[in-house]
Design a protein around this motif. Structure first.
Motif, PDB file in Angstrom:
ATOM      1  N   GLY B 109      41.437  42.503  39.406  1.00  0.00           N
ATOM      2  CA  GLY B 109      41.134  41.993  40.736  1.00  0.00           C
ATOM      3  C   GLY B 109      41.736  42.875  41.829  1.00  0.00           C
ATOM      4  O   GLY B 109      42.444  43.843  41.546  1.00  0.00           O
ATOM      5  N   ASP B 110      41.442  42.523  43.067  1.00  0.00           N
ATOM      6  CA  ASP B 110      41.981  43.315  44.179  1.00  0.00           C
ATOM      7  C   ASP B 110      43.491  43.127  44.305  1.00  0.00           C
ATOM      8  O   ASP B 110      44.200  44.064  44.674  1.00  0.00           O
ATOM      9  N   GLY B 111      43.995  41.931  43.970  1.00  0.00           N
ATOM     10  CA  GLY B 111      45.446  41.739  44.028  1.00  0.00           C
ATOM     11  C   GLY B 111      46.149  42.664  43.059  1.00  0.00           C
ATOM     12  O   GLY B 111      47.128  43.331  43.394  1.00  0.00           O
ATOM     13  N   GLY B 112      45.635  42.735  41.830  1.00  0.00           N
ATOM     14  CA  GLY B 112      46.218  43.598  40.810  1.00  0.00           C
ATOM     15  C   GLY B 112      46.053  45.067  41.140  1.00  0.00           C
ATOM     16  O   GLY B 112      46.794  45.915  40.631  1.00  0.00           O
ATOM     17  N   ASP B 137      36.343  43.300  43.610  1.00  0.00           N
ATOM     18  CA  ASP B 137      37.036  43.003  44.863  1.00  0.00           C
ATOM     19  C   ASP B 137      36.455  41.740  45.492  1.00  0.00           C
ATOM     20  O   ASP B 137      35.414  41.774  46.140  1.00  0.00           O
ATOM     21  N   ASN B 138      37.152  40.621  45.289  1.00  0.00           N
ATOM     22  CA  ASN B 138      36.724  39.399  45.972  1.00  0.00           C
ATOM     23  C   ASN B 138      37.552  39.184  47.232  1.00  0.00           C
ATOM     24  O   ASN B 138      37.530  38.123  47.842  1.00  0.00           O
ATOM     25  N   GLU B 139      38.332  40.181  47.569  1.00  0.00           N
ATOM     26  CA  GLU B 139      39.048  40.235  48.853  1.00  0.00           C
ATOM     27  C   GLU B 139      40.014  39.065  49.036  1.00  0.00           C
ATOM     28  O   GLU B 139      40.284  38.624  50.148  1.00  0.00           O
ATOM     29  N   ILE B 140      40.557  38.601  47.910  1.00  0.00           N
ATOM     30  CA  ILE B 140      41.406  37.408  47.971  1.00  0.00           C
ATOM     31  C   ILE B 140      42.115  37.250  46.623  1.00  0.00           C
ATOM     32  O   ILE B 140      41.687  37.834  45.640  1.00  0.00           O
ATOM     33  N   TYR B 141      43.213  36.487  46.592  1.00  0.00           N
ATOM     34  CA  TYR B 141      43.787  36.078  45.310  1.00  0.00           C
ATOM     35  C   TYR B 141      43.027  34.827  44.880  1.00  0.00           C
ATOM     36  O   TYR B 141      43.345  33.722  45.283  1.00  0.00           O
ATOM     37  N   GLY B 142      41.984  35.027  44.085  1.00  0.00           N
ATOM     38  CA  GLY B 142      41.131  33.912  43.713  1.00  0.00           C
ATOM     39  C   GLY B 142      41.822  32.943  42.766  1.00  0.00           C
ATOM     40  O   GLY B 142      41.819  31.730  42.960  1.00  0.00           O
ATOM     41  N   ASN B 143      42.461  33.510  41.763  1.00  0.00           N
ATOM     42  CA  ASN B 143      43.055  32.715  40.696  1.00  0.00           C
ATOM     43  C   ASN B 143      44.114  31.738  41.198  1.00  0.00           C
ATOM     44  O   ASN B 143      44.258  30.640  40.683  1.00  0.00           O
TER      45      ASN B 143
HETATM   46 MG   LIG Z   1      40.846  38.948  44.058  1.00  0.00          MG
END
Ligand SMILES: [Mg+2]
Ligand SMILES: Cc1ncc(C[n+]2csc(CCOP(=O)(O)OP(=O)(O)O)c2C)c(N)n1
Ligand code: SF4
Lengths: 375, 308
Positions: B109-112, B137-143
């Motif tokens: 993800g983008d955070g990682g 890249d969902n541009e957020i910490y989704g999890n």
């Molecule tokens: Mg993300």
């Protein structure tokens, strides 16, 4: 470690993730120079990644090792835990150095002891010979299918890591004979794709922890077995879980680990010459803790002194706590803790003599006693 | 199973179907569509995935089942490129000339990627490890329920930027290009052929290869699940998420020229950009600045493109 890595050239090879920190640097520099037939040394950007490289390589079936110390170990912590929970036979040399700040490069076991509940096997060595032999033994125990757990080979900073002594080095031929080819049974397999380390509900996690516990409990017996093979291949003894010295008829027993045990041994001899019935036990295997054997060795001895080069703030020495837990319910004996060499101070024979004198005169246990503090 | 994830008729062990039906991802999840496209592009390849903490690993489901049809290693949040380096090293030590190469792919993800893992990522790129790294890249910490990351665009509302994020998004492709890795590219799930072509291109390149997939997240973006593909398509056309590739860190190519689509269309469909203080004018200006720079880097005369 390099000889052990080379010994796996007939299988999936050897991989080592490395990152320097005083006083471990020489170990990784040596590894980086070693001409592996089938191996790769990956110089990464942090200890966290050094362990991550070992995790990836071990999961792909290679023999893996790394080394660190002090704040490097602290930085690595998250992946240290993963290595054990993934049941990977990674071997790590841990040079015991004081955790900072304040920055201090001298010996203290607080760094590796922070992993006491991480399901790593921990061996605390007393001499260079013990380090070299224990590293070899470590691979054999770690990769044993009955165990499959990572092993930390611990040694005191400088006192052991930076002193020279004449030792008998293993040859490649001996390493090849002693170490079977490394087989990580759950390595990545394209034919049988599984997801390693996804989610798990409490019941499955509990089963996982129980299996870890069972594997840990098998270690002392497995270690004894491989010590026998070690003797056959190398023609010398490698110390096992506990080393007892002059304890048979002792009325006072002192317990220590690491290099302090060497000084302690000399002091025991001194007092024996004076006719005093003192003995000592060196704890080499700290995880799993060989509690039953320790209880047997302590027999009915009423006074036990524990020398710790580490401490848990507000509580006392960590070995002392373990020993008290193991001996609880064993009568009214006195188990006195001594904090010796915390923060890297030298533990000279006179320090140890003070400890022996104190325990000899003591009739009641007190809070752990700090040694080496300037009056 | 996600709405954007067409049911597979393949047997579940066939790698064409990387993501098995029955996973618990949200409807309209762009990451899930990305995985499906990746599986198709890699149908004939031998590969394993390394996935750090993120929605991508939750996708696997709970032990002892898994939604993935290839071997997967879950790594700690920051570690996927380092774990993958270890896996790739052993693959190379054991490579046989008469066998297909075994690929190692990080799916993060983008955070990682932009945040906690950036040092690990940078180091693996600098060592030019032989692996493919894909950031969805969902541009957020989704999890963890939708907190900001350094990939969250300016003005987007997240649970930790309730008034809209004040800072701009990091330019991760430029960061990766600065490592002079052999290949870096953006991917869009609205452009499946381009997606597949670039993955195939990467398979024939040795060394560190980096991809950025724009991955709509209806849950975090506050968008309609059915509109995910429409959203990313708008993002490409309006220049919010240009499709381009960079060879050896210097050779830029734009793969799909943005047209005159108003970025306002893209932003207007997402509640995360709602509110009076959303300044479309300045956001659009930033997008055009970025586009102009990209066009200059690609050797395209900016004036000519602007006329398109
Ligand atoms: Mg993300
Ligand atoms: C060291 C560490 N810190 C925090 C977390 C908690 N955590 C898990 S996933 C995640 C966010 C992941 O965000 P991203 O990489 O963008 O992936 P996404 O969830 O959006 O798919 C966080 C903060 C963790 N697993 N490990
Ligand atoms: S939170 Fe977003 S990225 Fe995660 S599964 Fe749901 S839609 Fe996909």
């Amino acid at each position: 470690m390099s000889l052990a890595g080379e010994a796996n050239r007939g299988a999936r090879g050897a991989v080592c993730g490395i990152y320097p920190i005083t006083p471990q640097t020489e170990i990784v520099e040596f590894v980086a120079r070693f001409p592996f037939t089938k191996g790769r040394v990956i110089p990464v950007e942090s200890e966290h990644s050094a362990m991550a490289v070992c995790i990836g390589a071990a999961l792909n079936g290679a023999r893996t090792f790394t080394a660190s110390s002090s704040n490097g170990l602290a930085y690595m912590a998250e992946n240290v835990m993963v290595a054990a929970f993934y049941r990977l036979p990674i071997v790590m040399a841990a040079v015991n150095r004081t955790l900072g700040p304040p920055w201090n490069i001298w010996a203290d076991q607080g760094d590796s002891l922070m992993f006491r509940d991480f399901a790593w096997i921990q061996l605390y060595c007393d001499t260079n010979q013990d380090v070299a032999d224990s590293a070899m033994l470590a691979f054999r125990i770690a990769e044993d299918p009955r165990v499959l757990l990572p092993v930390m080979v611990c040694m005191d900073a400088f006192i052991v890591s930076h002193t020279s002594m004449e030792i008998e080095l293993a040859t490649q031929d001996q390493a090849d004979r002693f170490l079977p080819l490394c087989d990580v049974p759950h390595h990545l397999d394209l034919e049988h794709p599984v997801t390693i380390g996804g989610m798990s509900f409490p019941q499955e996690t509990l089963t996982h922890r129980l299996e870890l516990d069972e594997a840990m409990r098998r270690v002392p017996a497995v270690m004894e077995e491989h010590r026998v093979t070690f003797r056959e291949v190398f023609g010398r003894e490698v110390a096992g879980d506990l080393e007892a010295y002059r304890t048979e008829d002792a009325d006072r027993i002192f317990i220590a680990s690491g290099s302090i045990s060497i000084t302690l041994k000399d002091v025991v001899d001194e007092w024996r010459e004076k006719g005093e019935k003192v003995g000592m036990i060196r704890i080499k295997l700290f995880r799993p803790f060989p509690g039953e054997r320790l209880r047997d060795l302590c027999g009915n001895v009423e006074k036990i002194g524990v020398l710790d080069r580490n401490y848990s703030a507000g509580t006392g020495g960590i070995f002392w706590q373990e020993i008290r837990a193991v001996l609880q319910g064993q009568g009214d004996r006195l188990v006195q803790g001594y904090l010796t060499g915390v923060g890297g101070g030298d533990v000279v024979p006179e320090t140890v003599r003070e400890v022996v004198r104190d325990l000899s005169q003591r009739s009641k246990a007190a809070a752990p006693i700090w040694k080496g503090i300037d009056q | 199973m996600s709405a954007a994830n067409p049911p597979s008729t393949r047997t579940s062990t066939h790698t064409d179907c990387l993501l098995r039906p029955g996973n618990t991802n949200c409807g309209g999840c762009g990451m899930s569509t990305g995985l499906t496209m990746l599986g198709r592009a890699l149908a004939d390849e031998d590969y394993s995935l390394v996935i750090p903490a993120c929605c991508g690993i939750v996708t696997a489901g709970a032990f002892p089942t898994t939604s993935y049809t290839v071997p997967v290693v879950a790594s700690t949040f920051a570690s996927s490129p380092a774990v993958a380096s270890g896996v790739a090293a052993v693959n190379e030590l054991n490579a046989k000339p008469d066998e297909k190469p075994k690929h190692v792919i990080c799916w993060a993800g983008d955070g990682g990627t932009y945040d906690i893992g950036i040092a690990t990522l940078s180091a693996a790129a600098e060592r030019n490890e032989n692996l493919i790294y894909i950031c969805y890249d969902n541009e957020i910490y989704g999890n963890t329920g939708g907190q900001r990351s350094s990939a969250t665009p300016a003005a987007a509302k997240t649970t930790t930027t309730p008034g809209g994020k004040g800072e701009r998004k990091k330019e991760i492709i430029e960061i990766m290009a600065a490592h002079r890795i052999p290949y870096a590219a953006t991917l869009s799930i609205a452009h499946p052929e381009d997606f597949q072509d670039k993955i195939h291109k990467a398979l024939n390149i040795r060394g560190f290869r980096f991809f950025l997939v724009h991955a709509p997240c209806p849950t975090g973006w506050k968008t309609e699940p059915a509109e995910s593909i429409e959203l990313v398509s708008l993002a490409v056309r309006s220049g919010v998420f240009p499709l381009y590739e960079v060879f050896d860190g210097i050779d830029y190519h734009i793969n799909a020229d943005p047209d005159d689509t108003d970025p306002g269309e893209y932003f207007g469909m997402q509640k995360r950009f709602s509110g009076q203080d959303f300044d479309l004018l300045s956001v659009t200006r930033n997008i055009h600045e970025r586009l102009d720079r990209l066009r200059r880097l690609s050797g395209i005369s900016v004036d000519r493109i602007s006329e398109l």
